[in-house]
Design an enzyme around this catalytic site. Structure first.
Site, PDB file in Angstrom:
ATOM      1  N   LYS A 135     -22.368  59.905 -20.003  1.00  0.00           N
ATOM      2  CA  LYS A 135     -21.908  58.559 -19.652  1.00  0.00           C
ATOM      3  C   LYS A 135     -23.123  57.733 -19.226  1.00  0.00           C
ATOM      4  O   LYS A 135     -23.852  58.112 -18.303  1.00  0.00           O
ATOM      5  CB  LYS A 135     -20.886  58.673 -18.517  1.00  0.00           C
TER       6      LYS A 135
HETATM    7  O1  G3P Z   1     -13.389  54.945 -15.201  1.00  0.00           O
HETATM    8  C1  G3P Z   1     -13.835  53.937 -14.355  1.00  0.00           C
HETATM    9  C2  G3P Z   1     -13.072  53.953 -13.117  1.00  0.00           C
HETATM   10  O2  G3P Z   1     -13.400  55.082 -12.363  1.00  0.00           O
HETATM   11  C3  G3P Z   1     -13.161  52.751 -12.294  1.00  0.00           C
HETATM   12  O3  G3P Z   1     -11.951  52.636 -11.697  1.00  0.00           O
HETATM   13  O4  G3P Z   1     -10.354  51.895 -10.026  1.00  0.00           O
HETATM   14  O5  G3P Z   1     -12.774  52.255  -9.408  1.00  0.00           O
HETATM   15  O6  G3P Z   1     -12.092  50.328 -10.811  1.00  0.00           O
HETATM   16  P1  G3P Z   1     -11.793  51.719 -10.404  1.00  0.00           P
END
Ligand code: G3P
Length: 218
Positions: free
Chosen positions: A87
């Protein structure tokens, strides 16, 4: 549509896997820190544990931000297990590194994508996956789902093989709308996957079926 779980928590990964619908895992440095996984060796070992739990792609994020560092880290991550996807953030050296990895046959997930132009660049560089963050766009009053639509359209226009991995999914409607649009993958927390099960009419209907069965089989 593939379902990935967005966590580094082994118990949650196991629960999603037990449901029989899990196709892979995505992680990021914040999710690793949330599980208290720190130090390079521990982090590498944790990725191997995740790969042993799930038969599917596991995204492991680099923390270097310079080209040489991303290559070094990415190659080390890719060597851990055949299911590792490196990633890489959407930055200039990240795009160059994605091109390098794609030529070497190393799978990549271009992360922190917030515009169609960034997604186009990731596809041109040969990323296996592109991760647009829906929820974080919604957080700043921008339509995250519209970005998924744009990217799917652009990739279809030119036959790009990069898979659209909708990320930062916060709830079932995000997930269902991504499916309607045609995102290849959705990555979300365990609760969003299990929330798909829920409908009050299912609970009421089942209760009635079982009550009627009991009446006739006393
Ligand atoms: O895959 C990306 C994710 O982990 C981000 O999620 O909820 O932290 O915006 P969030």
């Amino acid at each position: 549509m593939k379902f990935f779980i967005d966590t580094a928590n082994l118990k949650e990964i196991q629960k999603a896997s037990d449901l029989g619908v899990l196709d892979g895992v995505t992680t990021n440095p914040s999710l690793m820190a949330k599980e208290g996984i720190t130090g390079k060796q521990n982090i590498l070992e944790h990725y191997v544990k995740i790969c042993q739990l799930v038969d599917g792609d596991v995204s492991a994020e680099v923390v270097a931000t310079d080209y040489e560092g991303i290559i070094r880290e990415g190659e080390e991550l890719a060597a851990l297990h055949p299911n590792i996807v490196v990633k890489v953030p959407m930055i200039k050296d990240g795009v160059k590194a994605i091109k390098y990895f794609s030529q070497k046959g190393i799978k990549t997930n271009c992360t922190l994508v917030f515009s169609a132009g960034q997604a186009l660049l990731a596809a041109k560089a040969g990323a296996t996956y592109v991760s647009p963050f829906i929820g974080r766009l919604d957080d700043i009053a921008t339509d995250g789902l519209q970005l998924i639509e744009q990217i799917v359209q652009i990739y279809n226009n030119y036959g790009f093989k990069t898979q659209v991995l909708a990320a930062s999914i916060r709830h079932v409607m995000h997930l269902v709308q991504c499916a309607e649009i045609g995102a290849d993958v959705a990555t979300c927390p365990l609760n969003v996957i299990t929330d798909l099960l829920k409908h009050p009419l299912t609970d009421i209907g089942l209760e009635k079926f079982l009550a009627d069965y009991r009446k006739g089989n006393l």
